[in-house]
Design a protein around this motif. Structure first.
Motif, PDB file in Angstrom:
ATOM      1  N   ASP A 145       0.765  -1.228   0.272  1.00 59.84           N
ATOM      2  CA  ASP A 145       0.071   0.443  -0.192  1.00 59.84           C
ATOM      3  C   ASP A 145       0.800   1.569  -0.201  1.00 59.84           C
ATOM      4  O   ASP A 145       0.553   2.207  -0.630  1.00 59.84           O
ATOM      5  N   ALA A 146       1.776   0.626   0.822  1.00 58.59           N
ATOM      6  CA  ALA A 146       2.910   2.652   0.926  1.00 58.59           C
ATOM      7  C   ALA A 146       3.698   2.833  -0.640  1.00 58.59           C
ATOM      8  O   ALA A 146       3.982   3.824  -1.120  1.00 58.59           O
ATOM      9  N   ALA A 147       3.688   1.784  -1.241  1.00 59.76           N
ATOM     10  CA  ALA A 147       4.540   1.991  -2.741  1.00 59.76           C
ATOM     11  C   ALA A 147       3.988   2.403  -3.503  1.00 59.76           C
ATOM     12  O   ALA A 147       3.900   2.996  -4.370  1.00 59.76           O
ATOM     13  N   VAL A 148       1.826   1.871  -3.391  1.00 64.61           N
ATOM     14  CA  VAL A 148       0.841   1.916  -3.854  1.00 64.61           C
ATOM     15  C   VAL A 148       1.083   4.109  -3.826  1.00 64.61           C
ATOM     16  O   VAL A 148       0.873   4.936  -4.881  1.00 64.61           O
ATOM     17  N   ARG A 149       1.338   4.224  -2.585  1.00 67.86           N
ATOM     18  CA  ARG A 149       0.887   5.765  -2.358  1.00 67.86           C
ATOM     19  C   ARG A 149       2.055   6.185  -2.635  1.00 67.86           C
ATOM     20  O   ARG A 149       1.725   7.542  -3.640  1.00 67.86           O
ATOM     21  N   LEU A 150       3.744   5.534  -2.842  1.00 65.75           N
ATOM     22  CA  LEU A 150       4.831   6.580  -3.414  1.00 65.75           C
ATOM     23  C   LEU A 150       4.545   7.346  -4.590  1.00 65.75           C
ATOM     24  O   LEU A 150       5.100   7.797  -5.277  1.00 65.75           O
ATOM     25  N   ARG A 151       4.560   5.728  -5.252  1.00 61.15           N
ATOM     26  CA  ARG A 151       4.308   5.321  -6.905  1.00 61.15           C
ATOM     27  C   ARG A 151       3.578   7.194  -7.455  1.00 61.15           C
ATOM     28  O   ARG A 151       3.927   7.544  -8.105  1.00 61.15           O
ATOM     29  N   ALA A 152       2.491   7.047  -6.808  1.00 62.56           N
ATOM     30  CA  ALA A 152       1.793   8.280  -7.070  1.00 62.56           C
ATOM     31  C   ALA A 152       2.128   9.414  -6.738  1.00 62.56           C
ATOM     32  O   ALA A 152       1.842  10.533  -7.563  1.00 62.56           O
ATOM     33  N   ALA A 153       2.888   9.642  -6.194  1.00 61.20           N
ATOM     34  CA  ALA A 153       3.209  10.709  -5.989  1.00 61.20           C
ATOM     35  C   ALA A 153       4.539  11.528  -7.129  1.00 61.20           C
ATOM     36  O   ALA A 153       4.624  12.651  -7.405  1.00 61.20           O
ATOM     37  N   ILE A 154       5.098  10.575  -7.776  1.00 62.61           N
ATOM     38  CA  ILE A 154       5.549  10.247  -8.867  1.00 62.61           C
ATOM     39  C   ILE A 154       4.946  10.159 -10.245  1.00 62.61           C
ATOM     40  O   ILE A 154       5.396   9.485 -10.573  1.00 62.61           O
ATOM     41  N   PRO A 155       4.197  10.800 -11.082  1.00 53.54           N
ATOM     42  CA  PRO A 155       3.749  10.101 -11.243  1.00 53.54           C
ATOM     43  C   PRO A 155       4.064   9.862 -12.627  1.00 53.54           C
ATOM     44  O   PRO A 155       4.526   9.877 -14.105  1.00 53.54           O
ATOM     45  N   ASP A 156       5.484  11.344 -13.460  1.00 50.32           N
ATOM     46  CA  ASP A 156       6.319  11.704 -13.873  1.00 50.32           C
ATOM     47  C   ASP A 156       7.671  10.894 -13.454  1.00 50.32           C
ATOM     48  O   ASP A 156       8.782  11.192 -15.100  1.00 50.32           O
ATOM     49  N   VAL A 157       7.096  10.138 -13.099  1.00 45.53           N
ATOM     50  CA  VAL A 157       9.213   9.684 -13.307  1.00 45.53           C
ATOM     51  C   VAL A 157       8.745   7.623 -13.865  1.00 45.53           C
ATOM     52  O   VAL A 157       7.400   7.520 -13.338  1.00 45.53           O
ATOM     53  N   ALA A 158       9.424   7.340 -14.426  1.00 44.64           N
ATOM     54  CA  ALA A 158       9.779   6.067 -15.063  1.00 44.64           C
ATOM     55  C   ALA A 158       9.621   4.588 -13.509  1.00 44.64           C
ATOM     56  O   ALA A 158      11.096   5.889 -12.571  1.00 44.64           O
ATOM     57  N   ALA A 159       9.485   4.152 -12.975  1.00 42.50           N
ATOM     58  CA  ALA A 159       9.209   3.315 -11.674  1.00 42.50           C
ATOM     59  C   ALA A 159       9.317   1.956 -12.010  1.00 42.50           C
ATOM     60  O   ALA A 159       8.578   0.799 -12.699  1.00 42.50           O
ATOM     61  N   GLY A 160      10.231   0.874 -11.017  1.00 41.61           N
ATOM     62  CA  GLY A 160       9.955  -0.768 -11.084  1.00 41.61           C
ATOM     63  C   GLY A 160       9.736  -1.421  -9.891  1.00 41.61           C
ATOM     64  O   GLY A 160       9.584  -0.340  -8.824  1.00 41.61           O
ATOM     65  N   VAL A 161       9.998  -1.879 -10.254  1.00 39.88           N
ATOM     66  CA  VAL A 161       9.260  -3.487  -9.372  1.00 39.88           C
ATOM     67  C   VAL A 161      10.589  -4.330  -9.010  1.00 39.88           C
ATOM     68  O   VAL A 161      10.985  -5.234  -9.575  1.00 39.88           O
ATOM     69  N   ALA A 162      11.578  -4.406  -7.048  1.00 42.48           N
ATOM     70  CA  ALA A 162      12.119  -5.386  -7.277  1.00 42.48           C
ATOM     71  C   ALA A 162      12.170  -5.715  -5.600  1.00 42.48           C
ATOM     72  O   ALA A 162      11.314  -5.160  -5.125  1.00 42.48           O
ATOM     73  N   THR A 163      12.105  -7.468  -5.597  1.00 33.62           N
ATOM     74  CA  THR A 163      11.944  -8.233  -4.435  1.00 33.62           C
ATOM     75  C   THR A 163      13.727  -8.222  -4.162  1.00 33.62           C
ATOM     76  O   THR A 163      14.345  -8.543  -4.284  1.00 33.62           O
ATOM     77  N   LEU A 164      13.348  -8.166  -2.321  1.00 30.21           N
ATOM     78  CA  LEU A 164      14.777  -8.459  -1.658  1.00 30.21           C
ATOM     79  C   LEU A 164      14.236  -9.420  -0.607  1.00 30.21           C
ATOM     80  O   LEU A 164      13.277  -9.226   0.532  1.00 30.21           O
ATOM     81  N   THR A 165      15.177 -10.470  -0.130  1.00 33.78           N
ATOM     82  CA  THR A 165      15.727 -11.183   0.633  1.00 33.78           C
ATOM     83  C   THR A 165      16.905 -11.656   0.800  1.00 33.78           C
ATOM     84  O   THR A 165      16.896 -10.095   1.860  1.00 33.78           O
ATOM     85  N   ASP A 166      17.507 -12.561   0.548  1.00 35.91           N
ATOM     86  CA  ASP A 166      18.941 -12.666   0.710  1.00 35.91           C
ATOM     87  C   ASP A 166      19.471 -12.199  -0.269  1.00 35.91           C
ATOM     88  O   ASP A 166      20.410 -12.465  -0.980  1.00 35.91           O
TER      89      ASP A 166
END
Length: 330
Positions: free
Chosen positions: A110-131
């Motif tokens: 939910d936080a990622a979606v909100r933060l992404r919405a704050a920069i609509p004119d910027v290309a954004a990607g997604v990655a996952t983190l474990t080890d």
């Protein structure tokens, strides 16, 4: 306009049938009339009905080709900056206040979606983190594509870490971002947004800061989703005894943010994090780019409905006035 099944238009050739039948029928009636010596009627047979039938069949063939109106939308996208949202998907991110409460991962998404919405004119990607850091979506301008990936493709241990553990998160894996092809070369400013509960193994902030150095264009922002009253619930609905919340994550993320020259926020401070992210993006040149997949408006239902009206009209019976003829009696 385009056609999804253009070969379906071959069905329109059947429109010739009523026209040919009308022409042959008219020729046959004319031959019979001439044979019997009958006069030509004052009102010759009309072409309206067969023409309507032919037009209706032709339109049904057009509907079979599935015509659609294609429309594209464009938006202005920054060329000099991109963002990568790195979401912690280790087992501890499954923790929640109760077995039915939103998990840490739910809140991070939910936080990622909100933060992404704050920069609509910027290309954004997604990655996952474990080890390790693994890409799910390279930076794109389409906000809806980002939301779809982060909500549907990101899940606990998807994929699983190389070494199974409740605390499989290793912030040291963030150095892989610098060596991977996560950003376009034109992006001089590369923003890394980390969403995590902060529960990591041993961390060397200096090593991460050297890889994600500001001199190389990197900017760092972290959001911690964590609560001391949360537990990881197993399939039986009971808390897993091997997990204990670790409050040191806040200190770890603060140190990491300070070392990289960034900021760390708590999950309750997403609005402040959005403002900080907007400031990191700043202002710069933008280019027009297509926003998502082209939209399509299907026309086949409307074409088929009009075609059926024409066909029904061509066969609808027409009342004719009857005139009485008096018989003369001698």
């Amino acid at each position: 306009m385009s056609f999804l099944t253009p070969l379906g238009a071959l069905a329109a050739l059947a429109a010739l049938v009523p026209l040919v039948a009308w022409r042959l029928g008219r020729a046959r009636v004319g031959a019979v009339r001439r044979t019997l010596g009958l006069p030509t009627p004052a009102r010759p047979s009309t072409l309206v009905r067969p023409a309507a039938a032919a037009a209706g069949i032709a339109l049904l063939g057009l509907a079979a080709a599935q015509p659609v109106l294609t429309h594209e939308t464009t938006r202005r996208v920054r060329a000099d900056v991109q963002a990568l949202f790195v979401v912690d998907t280790s087992r501890s991110m499954a923790a929640s206040a109760t077995r039915s409460s939103p998990t840490r991962l739910d809140r991070a998404i939910d936080a990622a979606v909100r933060l992404r919405a704050a920069i609509p004119d910027v290309a954004a990607g997604v990655a996952t983190l474990t080890d390790r850091v693994l890409p799910d979506l390279l930076p794109v301008a389409d906000v809806s594509a980002f939301d779809g990936v982060v909500r549907r493709a990101v899940g606990i241990e998807r994929p699983p870490p190389r070494y199974s553990s409740l605390r499989a998160t290793a912030f040291g894996a963030l150095t892989q971002i610098a060596s991977g092809e996560y950003f376009e070369r034109t992006a001089r400013r590369r923003i890394v947004v980390l969403l995590t509960d902060g529960e990591s193994g041993p961390v060397n902030p200096g090593e991460i800061a050297r890889s994600l150095a500001a001199e190389r264009g990197y900017r760092f922002l972290a959001v911690r989703v964590w609560d001391s009253r949360e537990a990881v619930y197993g399939a039986d609905g009971k808390p897993e005894p091997g997990y204990r919340p670790d409050p040191s994550g806040r200190t770890i993320l603060t140190a990491l943010a300070e070392t990289t020259g960034g900021r760390s926020f708590e999950g309750s401070e997403v609005s402040a994090a959005s403002s900080y992210l907007t400031g990191l993006v700043g202002h710069g040149p933008a280019r027009a780019t297509r926003a998502g997949e082209p939209g399509r408006t299907p026309l086949a239902p409307y074409v088929a409905a009009f075609a059926l009206l024409l066909v029904l009209g061509s066969v609808w019976p027409v009342r004719t006035r009857s005139t009485g003829v008096g018989l003369a009696h001698q």
